[in-house]
Design an enzyme around this catalytic site. Sequence first.
Site, PDB file in Angstrom:
ATOM      1  N   GLY A  51       6.924  -4.608  -6.734  1.00 31.85           N
ATOM      2  CA  GLY A  51       5.687  -4.876  -7.449  1.00 31.85           C
ATOM      3  C   GLY A  51       4.852  -3.609  -7.499  1.00 31.85           C
ATOM      4  O   GLY A  51       4.967  -2.757  -6.614  1.00 31.85           O
ATOM      5  N   GLN A  56      -2.761   1.198  -8.155  1.00 35.49           N
ATOM      6  CA  GLN A  56      -1.809   2.029  -7.399  1.00 35.49           C
ATOM      7  C   GLN A  56      -1.359   3.262  -8.180  1.00 35.49           C
ATOM      8  O   GLN A  56      -0.797   4.190  -7.603  1.00 35.49           O
ATOM      9  CB  GLN A  56      -0.573   1.204  -7.017  1.00 35.49           C
ATOM     10  CG  GLN A  56      -0.864   0.130  -5.979  1.00 35.49           C
ATOM     11  CD  GLN A  56       0.399  -0.589  -5.589  1.00 35.49           C
ATOM     12  OE1 GLN A  56       0.833  -1.495  -6.276  1.00 35.49           O
ATOM     13  NE2 GLN A  56       1.019  -0.174  -4.497  1.00 35.49           N
ATOM     14  N   CYS A  94       3.892  -1.951   1.498  1.00 37.17           N
ATOM     15  CA  CYS A  94       3.174  -1.588   0.274  1.00 37.17           C
ATOM     16  C   CYS A  94       3.535  -0.156  -0.098  1.00 37.17           C
ATOM     17  O   CYS A  94       3.541   0.723   0.762  1.00 37.17           O
ATOM     18  CB  CYS A  94       1.672  -1.708   0.517  1.00 37.17           C
ATOM     19  SG  CYS A  94       0.675  -1.249  -0.913  1.00 37.17           S
ATOM     20  N   LEU A  95       3.805   0.082  -1.371  1.00 36.73           N
ATOM     21  CA  LEU A  95       4.146   1.438  -1.823  1.00 36.73           C
ATOM     22  C   LEU A  95       2.993   2.403  -1.575  1.00 36.73           C
ATOM     23  O   LEU A  95       3.210   3.610  -1.462  1.00 36.73           O
ATOM     24  CB  LEU A  95       4.507   1.430  -3.318  1.00 36.73           C
ATOM     25  CG  LEU A  95       5.814   0.721  -3.698  1.00 36.73           C
ATOM     26  CD1 LEU A  95       5.990   0.714  -5.211  1.00 36.73           C
ATOM     27  CD2 LEU A  95       7.011   1.368  -3.011  1.00 36.73           C
ATOM     28  N   HIS A 136       0.159 -10.395  -3.287  1.00 36.30           N
ATOM     29  CA  HIS A 136      -0.063  -9.003  -2.865  1.00 36.30           C
ATOM     30  C   HIS A 136      -0.603  -8.173  -4.041  1.00 36.30           C
ATOM     31  O   HIS A 136      -1.560  -7.405  -3.883  1.00 36.30           O
ATOM     32  CB  HIS A 136       1.268  -8.437  -2.345  1.00 36.30           C
ATOM     33  CG  HIS A 136       1.227  -7.008  -1.907  1.00 36.30           C
ATOM     34  ND1 HIS A 136       1.382  -6.622  -0.589  1.00 36.30           N
ATOM     35  CD2 HIS A 136       1.059  -5.864  -2.617  1.00 36.30           C
ATOM     36  CE1 HIS A 136       1.300  -5.288  -0.519  1.00 36.30           C
ATOM     37  NE2 HIS A 136       1.108  -4.807  -1.734  1.00 36.30           N
ATOM     38  N   GLU A 137       0.014  -8.330  -5.221  1.00 35.45           N
ATOM     39  CA  GLU A 137      -0.390  -7.512  -6.371  1.00 35.45           C
ATOM     40  C   GLU A 137      -1.775  -7.912  -6.879  1.00 35.45           C
ATOM     41  O   GLU A 137      -2.574  -7.048  -7.262  1.00 35.45           O
ATOM     42  CB  GLU A 137       0.638  -7.617  -7.503  1.00 35.45           C
ATOM     43  CG  GLU A 137       2.041  -7.126  -7.144  1.00 35.45           C
ATOM     44  CD  GLU A 137       2.069  -5.748  -6.491  1.00 35.45           C
ATOM     45  OE1 GLU A 137       1.265  -4.885  -6.872  1.00 35.45           O
ATOM     46  OE2 GLU A 137       2.892  -5.547  -5.577  1.00 35.45           O
ATOM     47  N   HIS A 140      -4.367  -6.310  -4.927  1.00 38.04           N
ATOM     48  CA  HIS A 140      -4.605  -4.911  -5.328  1.00 38.04           C
ATOM     49  C   HIS A 140      -5.669  -4.828  -6.427  1.00 38.04           C
ATOM     50  O   HIS A 140      -6.458  -3.890  -6.462  1.00 38.04           O
ATOM     51  CB  HIS A 140      -3.318  -4.271  -5.857  1.00 38.04           C
ATOM     52  CG  HIS A 140      -2.473  -3.614  -4.801  1.00 38.04           C
ATOM     53  ND1 HIS A 140      -2.944  -2.625  -3.981  1.00 38.04           N
ATOM     54  CD2 HIS A 140      -1.171  -3.801  -4.447  1.00 38.04           C
ATOM     55  CE1 HIS A 140      -1.976  -2.221  -3.162  1.00 38.04           C
ATOM     56  NE2 HIS A 140      -0.883  -2.924  -3.422  1.00 38.04           N
TER      57      HIS A 140
END
Length: 178
Positions: A51, A56, A94-95, A136-137, A140
């Site tokens: 994702g 991000q 998380c990236l 999660h997204e 963000h």
Amino acid sequence: MDRSAMALLNIRTFGDPVLRQRAQEVTRVERAHRRLVADMFDTMRDAPGVGLAGPQVGVLQRIFVWEVDDRHGAFINPRITARSEETYVDDEGCLSIPGLLYPVERSVAVTVEGLDERGREVSVAAEGHLARVFQHEIDHLDGVLFIDRLPEDLRREALRTLRRQALGLAETRARGAL
Ligand SMILES: [Zn+2]
């Protein structure tokens, strides 16, 4: 895929203030969003991740892409319209916070509605891992990171690790400057 057409975006990491801002609603889906979504897919797959949300990659618009197993898609202005009362805990990363993995409590199932990159209405009923990715997204897009959702002791531990990482990075940079 034509590699020459790939465009990788710079993934912002913990400490970048853009990750803490609330992303804005998209008032009109335009051609530029299709390009952005294509670039976000390239960037997510290259990372690799499951994702990736606008903030991000420094884009403060309510947009994210996802890919879990053999399903993938993009959401613009996503809203959680239903969620299970039942929750479960599983490791999450998380990236934007590379190297950290912590157990996070999430709803088992959510339904997300919004638009795709062509402005069409989309609704996806997700369970388990995909439901976790969606939650999660969407976090963000509100400037919320998964470490914010940890119990106090784990959150402190995660922040200590991040501080150490930041110091390590600073030392590397200082050496590089010499
Ligand atoms: Zn993330």
